[in-house]
Design a protein around this motif. Structure first.
Motif, PDB file in Angstrom:
ATOM      1  N   SER A   1       0.839  -1.205   0.000  1.00  0.00           N
ATOM      2  CA  SER A   1       0.000   0.000   0.000  1.00  0.00           C
ATOM      3  C   SER A   1       0.871   1.252   0.000  1.00  0.00           C
ATOM      4  N   SER A   2       0.408   2.286  -0.690  1.00  0.00           N
ATOM      5  CA  SER A   2       1.115   3.554  -0.729  1.00  0.00           C
ATOM      6  C   SER A   2       0.090   4.682  -0.722  1.00  0.00           C
ATOM      7  N   PRO A   3       0.201   5.667   0.202  1.00  0.00           N
ATOM      8  CA  PRO A   3       1.224   5.811   1.246  1.00  0.00           C
ATOM      9  C   PRO A   3       1.115   4.707   2.306  1.00  0.00           C
ATOM     10  N   TYR A   4       2.198   4.544   3.061  1.00  0.00           N
ATOM     11  CA  TYR A   4       2.253   3.583   4.148  1.00  0.00           C
ATOM     12  C   TYR A   4       2.043   4.364   5.454  1.00  0.00           C
ATOM     13  N   TYR A   5       0.891   4.173   6.104  1.00  0.00           N
ATOM     14  CA  TYR A   5       0.538   4.920   7.302  1.00  0.00           C
ATOM     15  C   TYR A   5       1.067   4.194   8.542  1.00  0.00           C
ATOM     16  N   VAL A   6       1.787   4.930   9.385  1.00  0.00           N
ATOM     17  CA  VAL A   6       2.444   4.332  10.546  1.00  0.00           C
ATOM     18  C   VAL A   6       2.210   5.213  11.761  1.00  0.00           C
ATOM     19  N   ASP A   7       2.526   4.661  12.945  1.00  0.00           N
ATOM     20  CA  ASP A   7       2.523   5.426  14.186  1.00  0.00           C
ATOM     21  C   ASP A   7       3.913   5.984  14.446  1.00  0.00           C
ATOM     22  N   LEU A   8       3.962   7.099  15.152  1.00  0.00           N
ATOM     23  CA  LEU A   8       5.242   7.661  15.542  1.00  0.00           C
ATOM     24  C   LEU A   8       5.985   6.654  16.420  1.00  0.00           C
TER      25      LEU A   8
END
Length: 614
Positions: A417-424
């Motif tokens: 998947s793009s964008p790749y959503y992440v946590d800080l």
């Protein structure tokens, strides 16, 4: 007398036999006429309830006619406009045929036909009803349309009716060939060969119903991957034509009605190399491809059977050229490592046609193929000696690498998947992959840099530099063949959007070279310059975005899509609105003060006493 009496009954019987034959012939002709000619030259519009029907529509100017096909059948409808003639000078908005998926013009539009269409229009309904509407302009020109429809079941399939043909060459036939083709057949063949080739389509035989306009049974050939591509020809009768595509795809359609079935067709296709070259060479990450023209070989009095690689079992594909697809680790390919270059070499030579021959009048041909994996340009060198022909072909190639995020440190499942959503602070796993067949190459992560923009513009942040980790959370995994791996914790750039892009520069070395840059690991720049690498390339991945930004943007997007007027009302006040509100409030205060002062000076009941100061 007896003879004449005997002959008279025979004559009568013969006459009766001929009359019966004539009656059958007339009945057959009338039946065919009833089937294939206009079953009533249709008036302007109407309801069609037959299970199949063919119509010839003679159209006038300024008409707007609607026909609805509907029947109590658990089947769908196929509608074919195999031949039509509209006003060539009219705009499509004025004169057209529109087809709707249902029992009225209020249903979804399946398509619109104009005079300038470059295909045979065929439409299929999703249910048991279909509507078509014809509108004409005011021009007094000859117009006509041949319309043919029938109900069919999508579950009932005809064997050998269409499909995908992707072999380098082959043949195909109509269903049941050479026996009569089935009725109500609509078969589509999609032909595709390798890029760089065209397709030569040769019909060995076509035996279909004869008609000047091919309205009943026909073959349509399209110059492209679908029936929406340009129509090369619509053919029928007894012919054996040949067609050539302009690209590496071609589409062939067979359409038949419910009468007069004949043998059908038999066809074959062959690829034709597009470029006119004697020899050429291209290099990819895992193979070299050599092209040799057959006409060039024939000029030297050779053919494809006379040529072989270092490994004679590796044979070429033959069309109008010979194509040798040579893996870089097979077919006798030799790898040489020198300084900054890895070179792969193979040789095409002439085999001896006769082991007992002691003389020859043919020139000896030797083609030396070299792929230098250094950069992405290509150059060809050739020289010819007086008695022998030696062609040196050198192409500069490029290794193919990719970079992707993975779910865990096992690096089994890439995240696509793009964008790749992440946590800080989430741990991210990155893998760079070298796509080659050569098992003796390794990947080394030299530099990995992060940036908030895709063009890697400043500000930038180094995760890895000179093979050394520059971030406290960054961990570089040991050398692992064709894979370079590392992990780090997600972060964001200050005063920037939440996107982060990564660019990694990698080195490719020989695995058994203990002195290579790849095997030195983290070193200082001064020491690093002493050792050489074999090849260098880079890859970019991103963006990475924080989930908080994703949620906020998703909520805003949802509001805008569902209730734009509510979203507009719910937005914060702009600075101009706040300023206007403050000015209004100030005016209210001033007016109120003036009123208080006015009534304070003139009022009789209320008095004010000055406070004493302390």
């Amino acid at each position: 007398m007896r003879a004449s009496q005997v002959d008279e009954p025979l004559t009568r019987m013969e006459a009766v036999r001929r009359l019966v034959f004539l009656a059958l012939l007339i009945s057959s002709c009338l039946a065919e006429k009833n089937l294939m000619e206009p079953q009533g030259k249709s008036s302007c519009g109407g309801h069609l309830g037959e299970i199949q029907k063919a119509l010839i529509l003679n159209l006038n100017a300024n008409e707007n006619c609607t026909w609805t096909i509907e029947r109590s059948e658990n089947k769908t409808i196929r509608l074919i406009f195999s031949h039509f003639q509209l006003d060539p000078g009219a705009k499509c908005e004025v004169e057209n045929i529109q087809i709707y998926d249902g029992a009225s013009t209020e249903m979804p539009l399946l398509g619109k036909i104009c005079s300038k269409v470059d295909y045979v229009p065929v439409f299929e309904s999703s249910s048991n009803s279909l509507t078509f509407q014809i509108s004409t302009s005011s021009s007094e020109v000859q117009r006509s349309a041949f319309v043919f429809y029938y109900y069919f079941s999508s579950e009932k399939r005809i064997d050998n009716c269409g499909g995908y043909l992707d072999a380098f060459g082959g043949s195909f036939t109509s269903p049941n060939y050479p026996k009569p083709h089935p009725e109500f057949a609509y078969c589509v063949w999609h032909i595709q060969v390798d890029k760089g080739y065209k397709i030569n389509l040769n019909f060995k035989e076509i035996f279909l119903e004869i008609d000047d306009n091919c309205r009943f049974d026909f073959i349509a050939v399209y110059d492209g991957p679908s029936t929406n591509s340009g129509l090369l020809a619509q053919v029928c009768g007894r012919i054996a034509p040949t067609f050539q595509s302009s690209s590496n795809t071609l589409t062939v359609v067979l359409s038949t009605d419910y009468a007069n079935s004949y043998r059908g067709f038999s066809a074959s296709y062959t690829p034709i190399y597009e470029k006119e070259v004697n020899t050429s060479l291209s290099c990819s990450s895992d193979q070299m491809t050599a092209i040799i023209s057959k006409s060039y070989l024939e000029s030297l009095h050779y053919n494809e059977n006379n040529l072989q690689l270092n490994d004679p079992l590796c044979r070429p594909r033959v069309s109008n050229v010979l194509e040798f697809s040579i893996p870089l680790n097979e077919c006798g390919t030799i790898k040489q490592v020198k300084d900054h270059t890895i070179t792969y070499t193979n040789i095409i030579t002439i085999t001896n046609s006769s082991s007992s021959a002691v003389i020859t009048r043919q020139k000896h041909l030797q083609i030396i193929l070299k792929c230098e994996m250094e950069n992405n340009s290509t150059v060809e060198i050739m020289y010819i000696t007086e008695d022998d022909i030696i062609k040196n072909i050198t192409a500069l190639g490029k290794y193919n690498i990719s970079m992707a995020f993975y779910e865990s440190e096992s690096f089994n499942k890439p995240l696509l998947s793009s964008p790749y959503y992440v946590d800080l602070n989430q741990t991210l796993f990155v893998q760079v992959t070298l796509h080659v067949l050569d098992p003796n190459l390794v990947v080394f992560l030299d530099t990995c840099t992060a940036s908030p923009t895709s063009d890697l513009a400043p500000p930038t942040y180094d995760l890895i530099k000179s093979g050394c980790s520059k971030d406290d959370t960054c961990k570089i995994y040991p050398l692992s063949g064709h894979y370079g791996r590392f992990q780090f914790s997600a972060f964001k750039f200050l005063r920037k959007l939440g996107s982060v892009y990564l660019q990694c520069k990698v080195l490719i070395c020989e695995s058994n070279d203990t002195q290579s840059r790849c095997n030195q690991g983290c070193v200082s720049r001064r020491k690093r310059d002493i050792s050489s690498y074999k090849w260098k390339t880079e890859s970019v991945i991103g963006p990475i975005r924080l989930k908080t930004h994703h949620i906020a943007s998703s909520n805003s997007e949802f509001q805008n899509q569902v209730h734009p007027e509510e979203s507009q009302q719910a937005q914060p006040f702009s600075s101009l609105q706040i300023l206007s509100f403050m000015v209004l409030a100030l005016n209210v205060v001033i007016v109120a003060a003036m009123l208080v002062r006015h009534f304070g000076n003139h009022g009789t009941e209320c008095k004010y006493q000055k406070l004493q100061s302390y």
